[in-house]
Scaffold this active site. Structure first.
Site, PDB file in Angstrom:
ATOM      1  N   ARG A   1      45.485  73.089 -70.007  1.00  0.00           N
ATOM      2  CA  ARG A   1      46.004  73.696 -68.869  1.00  0.00           C
ATOM      3  C   ARG A   1      45.095  75.136 -68.577  1.00  0.00           C
ATOM      4  NH1 ARG A   1      50.369  76.853 -69.517  1.00  0.00           N
ATOM      5  NH2 ARG A   1      51.226  75.456 -70.816  1.00  0.00           N
TER       6      ARG A   1
ATOM      7  N   TYR B   1      46.348  76.646 -40.604  1.00  0.00           N
ATOM      8  CA  TYR B   1      47.025  75.461 -41.002  1.00  0.00           C
ATOM      9  C   TYR B   1      48.259  75.572 -41.375  1.00  0.00           C
ATOM     10  CZ  TYR B   1      48.410  71.602 -44.143  1.00  0.00           C
ATOM     11  OH  TYR B   1      49.218  70.876 -44.797  1.00  0.00           O
TER      12      TYR B   1
ATOM     13  N   ASP C   1      40.176  80.942 -45.311  1.00  0.00           N
ATOM     14  CA  ASP C   1      40.382  79.697 -45.457  1.00  0.00           C
ATOM     15  C   ASP C   1      39.160  79.103 -44.806  1.00  0.00           C
ATOM     16  OD1 ASP C   1      40.925  77.153 -45.177  1.00  0.00           O
ATOM     17  OD2 ASP C   1      43.165  77.252 -45.058  1.00  0.00           O
TER      18      ASP C   1
ATOM     19  N   LYS D   1      39.306  67.914 -48.269  1.00  0.00           N
ATOM     20  CA  LYS D   1      38.704  67.675 -46.949  1.00  0.00           C
ATOM     21  C   LYS D   1      37.333  67.515 -47.191  1.00  0.00           C
ATOM     22  CE  LYS D   1      42.815  69.145 -45.515  1.00  0.00           C
ATOM     23  NZ  LYS D   1      43.713  67.925 -45.463  1.00  0.00           N
TER      24      LYS D   1
HETATM   25  C1  LIG Z   1      42.624  74.456 -43.248  1.00  0.00           C
HETATM   26  C2  LIG Z   1      43.270  73.790 -44.074  1.00  0.00           C
HETATM   27  N1  LIG Z   1      43.590  74.770 -45.276  1.00  0.00           N
HETATM   28  C3  LIG Z   1      44.625  74.213 -46.120  1.00  0.00           C
HETATM   29  C4  LIG Z   1      44.980  73.040 -46.233  1.00  0.00           C
HETATM   30  C5  LIG Z   1      45.837  72.784 -47.382  1.00  0.00           C
HETATM   31  O1  LIG Z   1      45.304  71.736 -48.206  1.00  0.00           O
HETATM   32  P1  LIG Z   1      45.872  70.402 -49.082  1.00  0.00           P
HETATM   33  O2  LIG Z   1      46.254  69.685 -48.035  1.00  0.00           O
HETATM   34  O3  LIG Z   1      44.579  70.231 -49.810  1.00  0.00           O
HETATM   35  O4  LIG Z   1      47.110  71.100 -49.845  1.00  0.00           O
HETATM   36  C6  LIG Z   1      44.801  72.151 -45.250  1.00  0.00           C
HETATM   37  C7  LIG Z   1      45.292  70.687 -45.329  1.00  0.00           C
HETATM   38  O5  LIG Z   1      45.172  69.932 -44.335  1.00  0.00           O
HETATM   39  C8  LIG Z   1      44.112  72.645 -44.129  1.00  0.00           C
HETATM   40  O6  LIG Z   1      43.597  71.625 -43.351  1.00  0.00           O
END
Ligand SMILES: Cc1ncc(COP(=O)(O)O)c(C=O)c1O
Length: 382
Positions: free
Chosen positions: A52, A104, A177, A202
Site C-alpha cells: 500500500r 468535470y 486538471d 483517459k
Molecule cells: C476532466 C476530468 N477530470 C477528472 C475525471 C475523473 O476521473 P476518473 O473517472 O478516472 O475518476 C474525469 C472523468 O471523466 C474527467 O473527464
C-alpha cells in the site's frame, strides 16, 4: 536515457528507456508482491515494506509522467477522482478553495456533497476570467485554486500562468486538471502551477480499459509529503497490472494525441459549416472565447475534445447521437475510439452544458469516416 536532450515523444515511446538489468528485457517485470523482506537487522534498506505504501511497478510510470510534466515527483491513484479528492482532503479542514464553474461534473458534485460537508468552503467562479479568480481569492485564507483547462464540457480555457500568479499572491496553491490537454499539449508546471492532475483513465492510458489517476508536483514540499502519506494510509492505490497497462498506454501517448488533435480540428471546422449545428465549441477555432489563451499556452494543438450544439434542442441532439454508427454513444474520453454523448443527460441540474450539446471525444480513426458518420447523423435531423 538521461532525457536531457531527448524529445518527450521519445521518452514516452521508450518509457524512459528503462530495461531490466538482470535479464536485459526491454519491458520491466510486473511486481505483484504485497510485502517485502526486512534486512536481518530489522531495517528496510531497499526502501520497500508493504504494497500500500510502495510498489516497484509504479516507479517507471511515475518517473515517465514526472519527466513529461517537467515536475519533481508523481503519484498514481486508483482513479482520477481519487487523485483529485486527495488534493482536497489534504487541505486544512476550514480552508477556502476557489474552483471553476465549468469543470468535470463528477468532481464538482463530489466537492459539493463531500468536500464542503467536511468543512472546506468552496467558491465556484468563472475561471476564464482572471478578474473573477482574483476577486474570489481571499489572501491568507484561500489554500487552493483548482482549475481545469480546457474544461469539460464547454472546453473553456483558463490562463494557467495568470491563475498561478493570482493563487500565489494570495498564498494558495494552483492545481490544474490537465486531463483533456495531456502533457503533450500543456505543461502547467512550467507555467507556474504547483500540481497537475490527470484522469489517467483517459488519454494517458488511451484504450478505455483502465481506471487510474495521477498527481504531479512542482516540488517535493510538505504538501506533497501529505499527499504521499495520504495515498499510503488512505489506500487509494492502483493495482500492479493496471500500473503496467497504464505504462503501456503512455508509450503511444504522443501519436495518439497528435492524431486526435488533427482530426478534432478537421471535425470542428467541418461541423462549423453544418446547417444543423448552431455552435462548435473547440479552442482550436479562432471564434472560441478561449482560442487566444489556448494558442499561448498549448503546444502543437488544441486537444481531441470538442462539443457541438445541435439546432432543434435536446431532442434533436439526442436523435442525432442515436443515428451515429462509427462514433460510439458512451461517456468518458481520450480513448482510441471516438465517443459521442449528450452531456446534459449526465451532468444534472447545475451543469453548464446547454440541453442541445453533444460532447465528442475524437479517437484515432480516419477523420473522414468520423466526419461522414456525423454528417449523416445530423443531416437526417434537418
Ligand atoms: C476532466 C476530468 N477530470 C477528472 C475525471 C475523473 O476521473 P476518473 O473517472 O478516472 O475518476 C474525469 C472523468 O471523466 C474527467 O473527464
Amino acid at each position: 536515457m538521461t532525457g536531457k536532450s531527448l524529445h518527450p515523444a521519445t521518452l514516452a515511446a521508450q518509457a524512459l528507456g528503462w530495461t531490466d538489468a538482470s535479464t536485459g528485457a526491454v519491458i520491466l517485470p510486473v511486481h505483484i508482491a504485497t510485502t517485502f523482506m526486512r534486512d536481518p537487522d530489522n531495517q528496510y534498506r531497499r526502501g520497500r515494506s508493504y504494497g500500500r505504501a510502495d510498489n516497484p511497478s509504479y516507479d517507471q510510470p511515475q518517473a515517465l509522467l514526472t519527466a513529461l510534466e517537467g515536475g519533481a515527483a508523481s503519484l498514481l491513484f486508483s482513479s482520477g477522482m481519487a487523485a483529485a479528492a486527495a488534493v482536497f482532503q489534504s487541505l486544512p479542514r476550514d480552508a477556502h478553495v476557489v474552483a471553476p464553474r465549468v469543470m468535470y461534473w463528477g468532481l464538482r458534485s463530489w466537492v459539493r456533497n463531500f468536500a464542503e460537508a467536511s468543512g472546506l468552503a468552496v467558491e465556484f467562479v468563472d475561471a476564464t476570467s482572471l478578474d473573477a479568480l482574483r476577486r474570489a481569492v481571499r489572501p491568507g485564507r484561500t489554500r487552493l485554486v483548482w482549475i481545469e483547462t480546457p474544461a469539460n464540457p464547454l472546453w473553456s480555457v483558463t490562463d494557467i500562468a495568470g491563475a498561478a500568479e493570482i493563487a500565489h499572491a494570495g498564498g494558495a496553491l494552483l492545481a490544474v486538471d490537465s486531463t483533456a490537454a495531456t502533457p503533450v499539449l500543456s505543461r502547467p508546471l512550467s507555467l507556474g502551477a504547483d500540481l497537475v492532475m490527470h484522469s489517467a483513465t483517459k488519454y494517458l492510458n488511451g484504450h478505455s480499459d483502465l481506471m487510474a489517476g495521477t498527481l504531479t508536483t512542482a516540488r517535493e514540499d510538505a504538501f506533497w509529503a501529505r499527499l504521499v502519506a495520504g495515498r499510503s494510509s488512505g489506500g487509494a492505490i492502483l493495482g500492479s497490472f493496471e500500473a503496467y497497462l497504464l505504462l503501456r498506454g503512455m508509450r503511444t501517448l504522443y501519436p495518439r494525441v497528435e492524431r486526435a488533435c488533427r482530426s478534432a480540428q478537421q471535425i470542428a471546422e467541418a461541423l462549423a459549416a453544418h446547417p444543423d449545428v448552431s455552435e462548435v465549441l473547440y479552442p482550436g477555432l479562432p471564434g472560441h472565447p478561449g482560442h487566444a489563451a489556448a494558442a499561448r499556452q498549448m503546444i502543437g494543438g488544441y486537444g481531441g475534445m470538442l462539443s457541438i450544439r445541435v439546432r432543434g434542442g435536446a431532442a434533436a441532439a439526442i436523435a442525432a447521437a442515436a443515428r451515429v454508427d462509427v462514433w460510439k454513444r458512451a461517456t468518458s474520453l481520450g480513448g482510441v475510439e471516438s465517443l459521442i454523448e449528450h452531456r446534459a443527460s449526465v451532468e444534472g441540474a447545475d451543469s453548464p452544458a446547454p440541453p442541445d450539446l453533444l460532447r465528442l471525444s475524437v479517437g484515432i480513426e480516419h477523420p473522414e469516416d468520423l466526419i461522414t458518420d456525423l454528417r449523416a447523423a445530423l443531416n437526417a435531423s434537418g
